[in-house]
Design a protein around this motif. Structure first.
Motif, PDB file in Angstrom:
ATOM      1  N   GLU A 150      44.183  34.515  32.057  1.00 36.46           N
ATOM      2  CA  GLU A 150      44.087  35.916  30.880  1.00 36.46           C
ATOM      3  C   GLU A 150      42.687  36.781  30.914  1.00 36.46           C
ATOM      4  N   GLU A 151      41.409  36.035  30.927  1.00 34.82           N
ATOM      5  CA  GLU A 151      40.068  36.242  31.485  1.00 34.82           C
ATOM      6  C   GLU A 151      40.269  37.026  32.547  1.00 34.82           C
ATOM      7  N   ASP A 152      41.280  36.763  33.942  1.00 37.08           N
ATOM      8  CA  ASP A 152      41.094  38.196  34.367  1.00 37.08           C
ATOM      9  C   ASP A 152      41.403  39.764  33.848  1.00 37.08           C
ATOM     10  N   ILE A 153      42.698  39.225  33.284  1.00 37.65           N
ATOM     11  CA  ILE A 153      43.098  40.452  32.487  1.00 37.65           C
ATOM     12  C   ILE A 153      41.959  41.230  32.147  1.00 37.65           C
ATOM     13  N   TYR A 154      41.747  40.712  31.203  1.00 37.31           N
ATOM     14  CA  TYR A 154      41.203  40.881  29.793  1.00 37.31           C
ATOM     15  C   TYR A 154      39.625  41.578  30.825  1.00 37.31           C
ATOM     16  N   LYS A 155      39.026  40.523  31.258  1.00 31.97           N
ATOM     17  CA  LYS A 155      37.778  41.527  32.150  1.00 31.97           C
ATOM     18  C   LYS A 155      38.371  42.900  33.121  1.00 31.97           C
TER      19      LYS A 155
END
Length: 125
Positions: A54-59
């Motif tokens: 999810e961090e990849d999406i957020y970034k």
């Protein structure tokens, strides 16, 4: 995440959390039978987008990328992202209808709006 993306994500969240209280006008809809055919959603957004967290999406969104751009960058059909989100949000509306937290009229109105809201969200319009 730019202001436009934040507004779109917030709008979707608020719309779903309000329970359709803004749709108090009468809606012409046929009666809804309890024909819930719940099927588990087989893929989640991470799998569909081809990202690992999810961090990849957020970034990516923080850097201004839309979900559609993320999908294309990972050679994924954007329609798959739209279909997944539509299925997930429709399932949520089904649960709310069958629990009695929204009326059949609210359900119909919200279901009718879902595709446009999701498309705008995926393309960060």
């Amino acid at each position: 995440m730019n202001t436009k993306q934040m507004l779109m994500v917030s709008t979707v969240a608020i719309t779903l959390s309000m329970g359709g209280t803004t749709w108090n006008d009468a809606v012409q809809a046929s009666s809804i039978e309890n024909t819930q055919t719940t099927t588990p959603i087989k893929e989640d957004l991470l799998q569909v987008l081809g990202v690992s967290s999810e961090e990849d999406i957020y970034k990516a969104q923080y850097e201004g990328q839309s979900l559609a751009e993320m999908a294309r960058a990972n050679h994924v059909d954007v329609q798959k992202v739209i279909a997944l989100q539509l299925a997930e949000l429709t399932e949520l509306l089904n649960e709310r209808l069958y629990s009695g937290s929204i009326s059949p009229e609210q359900y119909q109105a919200q279901c009718a709006e879902l595709p446009e809201i999701i498309i705008k969200s995926v393309y960060a319009m």
